[in-house]
Design a protein around this motif. Structure first.
Motif, PDB file in Angstrom:
ATOM      1  N   PRO A  84     -17.084 -38.231  12.769  1.00 20.64           N
ATOM      2  CA  PRO A  84     -16.581 -38.663  11.457  1.00 20.64           C
ATOM      3  C   PRO A  84     -15.058 -38.554  11.332  1.00 20.64           C
ATOM      4  CG  PRO A  84     -17.610 -36.516  11.276  1.00 20.64           C
ATOM      5  CD  PRO A  84     -17.801 -36.968  12.697  1.00 20.64           C
ATOM      6  N   GLU A  85     -14.338 -39.405  12.060  1.00 20.99           N
ATOM      7  CA  GLU A  85     -12.883 -39.371  12.023  1.00 20.99           C
ATOM      8  C   GLU A  85     -12.325 -40.081  10.789  1.00 20.99           C
ATOM      9  OE1 GLU A  85     -11.757 -39.702  16.685  1.00 20.99           O
ATOM     10  OE2 GLU A  85     -12.544 -41.510  15.718  1.00 20.99           O
ATOM     11  N   ARG A  86     -12.906 -41.206  10.445  1.00 19.22           N
ATOM     12  CA  ARG A  86     -12.391 -42.001   9.330  1.00 19.22           C
ATOM     13  C   ARG A  86     -12.915 -41.504   7.983  1.00 19.22           C
ATOM     14  NH1 ARG A  86     -12.715 -45.130  13.701  1.00 19.22           N
ATOM     15  NH2 ARG A  86     -11.100 -46.649  14.117  1.00 19.22           N
ATOM     16  N   ILE A  87     -14.159 -41.063   7.952  1.00 15.47           N
ATOM     17  CA  ILE A  87     -14.723 -40.649   6.660  1.00 15.47           C
ATOM     18  C   ILE A  87     -14.223 -39.271   6.234  1.00 15.47           C
ATOM     19  CG2 ILE A  87     -16.754 -42.110   6.787  1.00 15.47           C
ATOM     20  CD1 ILE A  87     -18.374 -39.785   7.763  1.00 15.47           C
ATOM     21  N   THR A  88     -13.662 -38.530   7.168  1.00 14.83           N
ATOM     22  CA  THR A  88     -13.080 -37.225   6.831  1.00 14.83           C
ATOM     23  C   THR A  88     -11.563 -37.263   6.994  1.00 14.83           C
ATOM     24  OG1 THR A  88     -13.416 -36.439   9.080  1.00 14.83           O
ATOM     25  CG2 THR A  88     -15.171 -35.954   7.479  1.00 14.83           C
ATOM     26  N   TYR A  89     -10.962 -38.411   6.718  1.00 17.31           N
ATOM     27  CA  TYR A  89      -9.529 -38.623   6.949  1.00 17.31           C
ATOM     28  C   TYR A  89      -8.643 -37.526   6.353  1.00 17.31           C
ATOM     29  CZ  TYR A  89      -4.956 -40.788   7.111  1.00 17.31           C
ATOM     30  OH  TYR A  89      -3.631 -41.031   7.326  1.00 17.31           O
ATOM     31  N   PRO A  90      -8.804 -37.158   5.067  1.00 17.62           N
ATOM     32  CA  PRO A  90      -7.910 -36.126   4.527  1.00 17.62           C
ATOM     33  C   PRO A  90      -8.000 -34.802   5.294  1.00 17.62           C
ATOM     34  CG  PRO A  90      -9.078 -37.222   2.748  1.00 17.62           C
ATOM     35  CD  PRO A  90      -9.694 -37.682   4.027  1.00 17.62           C
ATOM     36  N   LEU A  91      -9.207 -34.388   5.629  1.00 16.65           N
ATOM     37  CA  LEU A  91      -9.390 -33.152   6.393  1.00 16.65           C
ATOM     38  C   LEU A  91      -8.785 -33.285   7.792  1.00 16.65           C
ATOM     39  CD1 LEU A  91     -10.603 -30.312   6.668  1.00 16.65           C
ATOM     40  CD2 LEU A  91     -12.735 -31.414   7.397  1.00 16.65           C
ATOM     41  N   GLN A  92      -9.019 -34.419   8.438  1.00 21.79           N
ATOM     42  CA  GLN A  92      -8.457 -34.656   9.761  1.00 21.79           C
ATOM     43  C   GLN A  92      -6.929 -34.611   9.734  1.00 21.79           C
ATOM     44  OE1 GLN A  92     -11.019 -34.314  12.086  1.00 21.79           O
ATOM     45  NE2 GLN A  92     -10.282 -36.148  13.095  1.00 21.79           N
ATOM     46  N   LYS A  93      -6.329 -35.172   8.687  1.00 21.59           N
ATOM     47  CA  LYS A  93      -4.876 -35.211   8.560  1.00 21.59           C
ATOM     48  C   LYS A  93      -4.318 -33.785   8.414  1.00 21.59           C
ATOM     49  CE  LYS A  93      -1.386 -38.023   8.218  1.00 21.59           C
ATOM     50  NZ  LYS A  93      -0.896 -38.702   9.384  1.00 21.59           N
ATOM     51  N   ILE A  94      -4.993 -32.969   7.608  1.00 16.08           N
ATOM     52  CA  ILE A  94      -4.564 -31.579   7.424  1.00 16.08           C
ATOM     53  C   ILE A  94      -4.686 -30.804   8.731  1.00 16.08           C
ATOM     54  CG2 ILE A  94      -5.157 -29.394   6.290  1.00 16.08           C
ATOM     55  CD1 ILE A  94      -5.948 -31.120   3.812  1.00 16.08           C
ATOM     56  N   LEU A  95      -5.817 -30.940   9.409  1.00 15.26           N
ATOM     57  CA  LEU A  95      -6.025 -30.234  10.682  1.00 15.26           C
ATOM     58  C   LEU A  95      -5.012 -30.692  11.739  1.00 15.26           C
ATOM     59  CD1 LEU A  95      -9.930 -30.176  10.887  1.00 15.26           C
ATOM     60  CD2 LEU A  95      -8.388 -28.278  10.329  1.00 15.26           C
ATOM     61  N   ALA A  96      -4.684 -31.977  11.731  1.00 14.03           N
ATOM     62  CA  ALA A  96      -3.674 -32.483  12.678  1.00 14.03           C
ATOM     63  C   ALA A  96      -2.305 -31.894  12.360  1.00 14.03           C
ATOM     64  CB  ALA A  96      -3.624 -34.009  12.630  1.00 14.03           C
ATOM     65  N   GLY A  97      -2.021 -31.652  11.085  1.00 15.24           N
ATOM     66  CA  GLY A  97      -0.761 -31.031  10.691  1.00 15.24           C
ATOM     67  C   GLY A  97      -0.630 -29.618  11.221  1.00 15.24           C
ATOM     68  N   PHE A  98      -1.751 -28.926  11.374  1.00 14.58           N
ATOM     69  CA  PHE A  98      -1.750 -27.576  11.944  1.00 14.58           C
ATOM     70  C   PHE A  98      -1.985 -27.602  13.457  1.00 14.58           C
ATOM     71  CE2 PHE A  98      -3.008 -26.497   7.510  1.00 14.58           C
ATOM     72  CZ  PHE A  98      -1.942 -25.650   7.229  1.00 14.58           C
ATOM     73  N   HIS A  99      -2.006 -28.794  14.039  1.00 15.58           N
ATOM     74  CA  HIS A  99      -2.213 -28.998  15.473  1.00 15.58           C
ATOM     75  C   HIS A  99      -3.556 -28.452  15.952  1.00 15.58           C
ATOM     76  CE1 HIS A  99       1.908 -30.326  15.628  1.00 15.58           C
ATOM     77  NE2 HIS A  99       2.304 -29.184  15.082  1.00 15.58           N
ATOM     78  N   VAL A 100      -4.548 -28.497  15.078  1.00 19.20           N
ATOM     79  CA  VAL A 100      -5.898 -28.060  15.422  1.00 19.20           C
ATOM     80  C   VAL A 100      -6.745 -29.249  15.874  1.00 19.20           C
ATOM     81  CG1 VAL A 100      -7.981 -26.954  14.506  1.00 19.20           C
ATOM     82  CG2 VAL A 100      -5.725 -26.169  13.779  1.00 19.20           C
ATOM     83  N   ALA A 101      -6.382 -30.448  15.416  1.00 17.25           N
ATOM     84  CA  ALA A 101      -7.134 -31.660  15.753  1.00 17.25           C
ATOM     85  C   ALA A 101      -6.149 -32.785  16.046  1.00 17.25           C
ATOM     86  CB  ALA A 101      -8.055 -32.043  14.600  1.00 17.25           C
TER      87      ALA A 101
END
Length: 183
Positions: A84-101
């Motif tokens: 679920p990369e697109r349907i969880t976009y806000p969460l993915q964006k936050i995790l990418a900001g912390f370099h977790v995803a």
């Protein structure tokens, strides 16, 4: 709007209908104005084959292209990620900001000519891109039954918080017709 909903029993039927119609006309007017300010619709020569007045063109585009766009995606039979990369976009964006995803896929969709050039999707598009028909069925069930069940339960207790949640869910379902987001 929330005040009006809470106190609607104090108004006559004519006042309620006038309020609703005025609100709809206002929202459509804002929608058209934003379309013109962004340069959408009015200068596109593709509209000439539809013989539509200028002010109707952006509405026509948004009302007719979203499910055609989804249909084109389904026809293209693209591979799915089953994550679920697109349907969880806000969460993915936050995790990418912390370099977790990893960074999530772009929210800007590819353009298709349907027959007008558009990239307008629906809330179903990210579900389909992430998991194909399986995720598509889950999305339809979520929006059809789960959201309705929540709203019906909240309507039995019309507190201010319940009205705000109901309004939010109604907005999500309404705007989901036009954009590939549900959150």
């Amino acid at each position: 709007l929330i005040f009006f909903i809470v106190t609607f029993n104090q108004y006559s039927r004519k006042q309620i209908i006038t309020f609703i119609l005025s609100g709809c006309i206002f929202l459509v007017g804002i929608f058209i104005l934003i379309g013109f300010l962004l340069g959408k619709g009015s200068s596109d020569s593709a509209y000439t084959k539809f013989n539509l007045p200028t002010f109707v063109q952006p509405i026509f585009l948004y009302l007719t292209s979203s499910f055609a766009y989804l249909g084109r995606l389904i026809e293209n039979n693209l591979p799915y990620s089953y994550t679920p990369e697109r349907i969880t976009y806000p969460l993915q964006k936050i995790l990418a900001g912390f370099h977790v995803a990893d960074q999530p896929p772009s929210q800007i969709l590819d353009f298709f000519s349907l027959p007008l050039l558009t990239n307008v999707g629906t809330f179903l598009e990210p579900f389909f891109q992430d998991g194909g028909r399986v995720f598509l069925v889950i999305a339809i069930i979520l929006h059809t039954f789960v959201f309705d069940k929540i709203v019906l339960r909240l309507m039995s207790n019309l507190s201010i918080a319940a009205i705000i949640i109901i309004s939010t869910l109604c907005f999500i379902n309404f705007i989901g017709f036009f954009v590939p987001k549900i959150a």
